[in-house]
Motif scaffolding. Structure first.
Motif: not given
Lengths: 201, 877
Positions: A17-22, A25-26, A29, A60, A63-64, B43, B45-46, B49-50
């Motif tokens: 997720i931190l690498a931006g993998d949508r 993240a899905q 959720f 929120m 994720l932050e 999704v 927001l993630s 977060s890169r």
């Protein structure tokens, strides 16, 4: 249907997720929302709007601050911890109902009693109590997702051990053991909540 | 329950879980729209977060840019020194500091005493956090402060150029004082420079004797030389850019300078030298360019705007009646606007505002149909401040003229905080009483029906009114858990005032009960807590309303400390036809965190009902509850006096305290919550009434089964209706099925009956057995029900403003057109809701009726284990 993310541990999922993998993240959720919503629901007296606020705020914040998740607990426990803080913030402005008080007091004790022995048979008239529904839901919402999945699969959907083992990704033997622990956990938490609420007598 | 040392009985545990999870678990489902929306948000927001390159500032603000050309106007400083050294020291290596971010994330103010020092969190509970840049006598003194969104800071600069500064929320500034090195003038006071990097800063200079600017404020777009007085800076863009000289193309960042009082200067864009600023001056700096008001001269940068007026001098046609007038804005007639007439009455009486909407009106309105008397009028239009008239006397024999010239008003902003901790309060209800079109203002926003001029505070406690009328305002803020706070503020048209702080005290509450003359609880009595300032020291009287519950109890929460008037208006439904209000009043003193009790208990008149209850076989009916209810009140009066007593061993009973009138009597059956109607009687005035009851021995009973699990169903609700002439039905009684699923209605006379069964636990659909014939003394036990999974329905009844309508009558009909009653009285609750948790699947219709509204009917489908939500919006008669 299982996804490839089911095989990942919590830390690996976090990294994705931190690498931006949508998709990661899905998956977070999808795997956490229902349990988190139910967790919040019982702790805010069933107030739908407030439960939605708590769940939204929790995601929120999560994720932050995801990079701060260090894997010492499960993602579910970590999210519930964030949700508890949000709920406490709301409760400072509201007068909570008894069950919310019970749950907020019991939250820190629930882990401690997971090893306790089961209780005696419950009389049928328990089922006639309107609070029983709330207690059952509140108890389930306090259990780890695996325990919930195993118990609802077996007792509500009538699944076999084989079906449950497929869903949780364990062997049938391990699933049997999981069911045993889940039963005990449910019984102990239910006992705790019902006693703290004033009893069923 | 077992102790720690007992071994679990897994067979028992298995059975328990089967019972609990199968019978009692109802999954909680979120609204699918909410779920889908939140999933998209997560999704998205993630994706943001890169990892990004570290910023040079804790906030999303651009890097500090110094307009060196302007800032190096050294002549403005005392002492001759290049500004480059301290700027460079101030900037330092501008990399993000993890420590700073952590402190701010905790909601604390961060500070450091040197650009190369580590950040520290400010301790203490005061708001704002206070700092001092002391005159230490060393070559330089340094203080850098950063505030989170919830905190402010104050910096006192000591020494010859003493000053005070207020750093706003989410702001960042550095203060540097330098002494001259090796200066021949040992007495030189040095120089103080303030660098504002983010947020807002307000300088409150104490030293008013200086004739040269001694304090330079460095911002990203340009410097301001601050002489004395009160100066404010922030990074907001012009609200009405067309009223300012244009910025450089592509301009992104603005610095907003406001001189509340005193003097300052900036570099003059029209030539060399400094542009002096005095009291009330305001400008923007952007891209090194100074933006001035388009109509500004060198010395006057502001054009005052007249507030709206109401004049009684507009020409009126001969013989005209009513109130006529015009509504204009910027000199042009407005097509769309609203005029509200509010009658002036003596509190605690109040008058409802009377609105009239005007569309395509070309600025002209005629307001007719008002009862003669004193009124104040309001003009409201989107995009403009509310305009209000003086109190005018409306009479039948002459016309009145009004003229409203609407303006955009002024902006009022501020923050709502906890008076005890200083923490911001979000979602506080902030209302300008002065722009509000009611005299009595509820703390419950929905009670004010849109006639309030209000906003809600945001997550950081901040609020902003974008368009308030010019003049004095009384602003009230309230929030759950807190008492209210009021503040008087002055609003100037065309100006923004952003320093309002409303501090809410911790709340207490008033609880009590309302009981009638029979010592019975009065349900749905309207009780209010009101501020005690009946003489209108404030524009509005504030109140909090509540309805008593089924036990006649009430709780008025969120009341601030102080004296409150508690008013009991009696049954809410009887107020609709009341022309004047004569409430009972008591006073209560509220303390924070404490509960005050105020009761309204009426005295009981001496009427007694006596009698004996026997069966038709002569047997006394012993130890049963008797309940009597009044039946001869107005149909709209839903309040019924319920009294109860118990029969003795000989079947006798005594029931004191009844008013003369007609009553129904109910007797309890197997348990006190199971009741049966057993007759009517009349209580005469001034005497004891005898009423013996003879109960017949007819019985209707049967069994209820769980059709899903094929076993007896306990706890099901059975409702008995007696069929009357013309097909009407009347509620007779209610019982519950026992553990073995059996039920029984006893003491029934001969007749024809309908029985309906519902589940008390699960969403089983109801079943009915209609037109059952019972002969005298007959005992029939052949009424069988098998309930299966149904659905749920929630009916919501609202008015055209969206407010729930309580006590609306609900009538359900199934797909066969049969009327089905789910309770003794299917009526909406205080929120306008009525829910049925067990209704059979299929097509239904629901009819809603209320005496104040036109009735409506809606069809809906019930699906298995799902809830149908039906909303009906009723129009007023």
């Amino acid at each position: 249907m299982k996804s490839g993310f089911d095989e990942l541990g919590d830390m690996a999922l976090r990294d994705r997720i931190l690498a931006g993998d949508r998709d990661a993240a899905q998956h977070l959720f999808a795997s956490q929302f229902d349990a988190l919503y139910e967790f919040a629901h019982y702790r805010v007296g069933g107030d739908r709007g407030l439960a939605e606020d708590v769940v939204q705020d929790t995601f929120m914040v999560a994720l932050e601050s995801l990079k701060g998740f260090d894997g010492r607990s499960s993602l579910h426990t970590w999210l519930c911890g964030i949700a508890k803080n949000k709920i406490r913030a709301h409760r400072r402005k509201r007068r909570p109902a008894a069950l919310e008080d019970v749950l907020s007091e019991a939250d820190d004790e629930i882990d401690a009693i997971l090893a306790r022995v089961a209780s005696e048979p419950l009389p049928e008239w328990v089922l006639e109590r309107k609070e029983t529904k709330a207690l059952v839901g509140a108890t389930l919402s306090s259990l780890p997702p695996e325990y919930r999945r195993a118990l609802t699969g077996k007792y509500i959907h009538g699944e076999s051990v084989a079906q449950i083992s497929g869903a949780v990704g364990k062997s049938e033997k391990a699933t049997e053991s999981l069911l045993t622990r889940a039963r005990l956990a449910f019984a102990n938490v239910f006992e705790l909540l019902s006693k703290k609420r004033g009893g069923l007598d | 329950m077992s102790s720690e040392h007992d071994q679990p009985d897994f067979a028992v545990l298995e059975r328990n879980l089967e019972l609990l999870l199968r019978h009692c678990y109802q999954p909680v489902r979120a609204d699918p729209r909410f779920r889908a929306r939140l999933e998209r948000q997560v999704v998205e927001l993630s994706r943001r977060s890169r990892p990004r390159p570290e910023r040079t500032s804790p906030w999303s603000s651009p890097a500090l840019r110094i307009a060196l050309a302007a800032s190096l106007a050294i002549a403005c400083f005392v002492g001759v020194r290049s500004g480059a050294d301290w700027i460079e020291r101030l900037l330092g290596p501008r990399r993000a500091s993890a420590a700073l971010e952590q402190i701010l994330a905790r909601g604390e103010v961060a500070w450091r005493a040197g650009a190369s020092q580590g950040w520290r969190a400010a301790r203490g509970v005061d708001q704002p956090r206070a700092f001092v840049l002391a005159a230490s006598g060393s070559e330089s003194d340094y203080l850098e402060v950063a505030t989170p969104p919830s905190m402010r800071a104050r910096v006192d600069v000591e020494g010859p150029w003493a000053s005070q500064w207020e750093l706003g929320q989410a702001s960042h500034a550095a203060f540097v004082r330098e002494q001259e090195r090796d200066s021949a003038d040992a007495g030189s006071p040095g120089r103080v420079t303030v660098a504002l990097e983010a947020g807002s800063l307000r300088g409150v200079r104490q030293d008013t004797t200086a004739v040269q600017p001694a304090l330079r404020i460095v911002t990203s777009e340009g410097d301001v030389n601050f002489v004395h007085g009160v100066l404010g800076l922030d990074f907001s863009a012009p609200r009405e850019p067309e009223t300012w000289t244009p910025p450089p193309s592509g301009a992104q960042r603005f610095v907003h300078v406001v001189v509340d009082s005193g003097a300052a200067s900036v570099a003059d864009p029209r030539g060399s030298g400094a542009l002096p600023l005095a009291d009330g001056d305001e400008l923007y700096i952007c891209g090194g360019r100074v933006l001035l008001p388009r109509a500004a001269t060198t010395s006057d940068a502001r054009t005052p705007v007249d507030p709206p007026r109401a004049l009684v001098d507009v020409a009126t046609p001969e013989g005209a009646r009513g109130v006529r007038g015009r509504v204009t804005a910027d000199g042009a007639a407005l097509d769309e606007f609203r005029i509200v007439a509010l009658r002036e009455v003596q509190l605690p009486q109040s008058a409802d505002p009377i609105p009239r909407e005007f569309s395509a009106a070309r600025g002209v309105f005629v307001f007719e149909g008002l009862e003669p008397g004193p009124y104040r009028f309001f003009a409201i239009a989107p995009g403009f401040a509310v305009a209000k008239s003086e109190v005018l006397d409306v009479s039948e024999d002459r016309a009145l003229s009004l003229e409203f010239a609407l303006t955009r008003g002024g902006v009022l902003a501020g923050v709502v905080v906890d008076d005890l901790t200083g923490e911001p309060i979000s979602d506080a209800y902030v209302v300008s009483e002065s722009d509000t079109q009611v005299m009595v203002l509820s703390f419950v926003q929905s009670d004010n029906r849109g006639f309030d001029s209000s906003v809600r505070s945001r997550g950081n406690g901040a609020f902003e009114f974008e368009r308030l009328s010019a003049g004095e305002h009384v602003v009230r803020a309230s929030a759950p858990g807190f008492g209210a706070a009021w503040l008087e503020v002055q609003v100037v048209a065309g100006e923004r005032r952003g320093d309002v702080e409303l501090r809410l005290p911790r709340a207490g509450r008033i609880v009590g009960s309302v009981r009638d003359a029979f010592d019975q609880p009065v349900r749905r009595a309207l009780v209010m807590a009101s501020t005690t300032e009946f003489q209108l020291k404030r524009p509005c009287l504030s109140y909090r309303p509540i309805l008593t519950d089924d036990d006649g109890r009430f709780e008025l929460a969120d009341l601030g400390p102080g004296a409150w008037a508690v008013l009991n208006f009696g049954p809410a439904d009887s107020l609709r036809s009341a022309t004047t209000l004569t409430p009972e009043m008591e006073f209560g003193s509220v303390r924070a965190g404490a509960t005050t009790v105020v009761d309204f208990h009426a005295k009981r008149p001496p009427q007694v009902l006596r009698g004996v209850v026997r069966t038709s076989a002569g047997e006394p009916v012993r130890r049963r509850s008797l309940v009597v209810a009044r039946t001869d009140r107005d149909e709209r009066d839903a309040e019924r006096a319920w009294l109860s007593c118990a029969t003795l061993d000989d079947g006798s009973y005594t029931l004191p305290g009844l008013e003369p009138g007609e009553y129904e009597m109910y007797v309890s059956l197997r348990t006190p919550s199971e009741v049966l109607r057993v007759g009517r009687f009349e209580v005469l005035a001034g005497q004891a009434t005898a009423h013996d009851v003879t109960l017949p021995l007819g019985t209707i009973g049967g069994r209820v089964r769980d059709g899903e699990r094929d076993r007896p169903l306990s706890g099901a609700v059975l409702v008995l209706l007696a069929r009357g002439e013309g097909g009407t039905s009347q509620f007779v009684g209610k019982v519950f099925s026992a553990v073995d699923g059996t039920f029984e209605f006893t003491f029934l006379p001969s007749g024809r009956y309908d029985v309906y069964a519902y589940s008390a636990r699960e969403s089983f659909g109801q079943q009915g057995r209609v037109d059952l014939e019972l002969e005298e003394g007959q005992r029939r036990s052949d009424v069988e029900f098998t309930l299966r999974m149904g659905g749920r329905v929630q009916v919501r009844v609202v008015d055209e403003l969206g407010a729930g309508i309580p006590e609306a009558l609900i009538e359900f009909r199934d797909e066969h057109g049969e009327s089905v009653q789910f309770a003794e009285a299917d009526r909406t609750n205080a929120k306008g809701l009525y829910a049925v948790n067990g209704i059979s699947i299929g097509r239904w219709s629901v009819r809603v009726a209320h005496p104040a509204f036109l009735e409506d009917t809606r069809e809906f489908d019930v699906a298995r284990d799902e809830r149908s939500d039906v909303t009906l919006t009723l129009r007023r008669r």
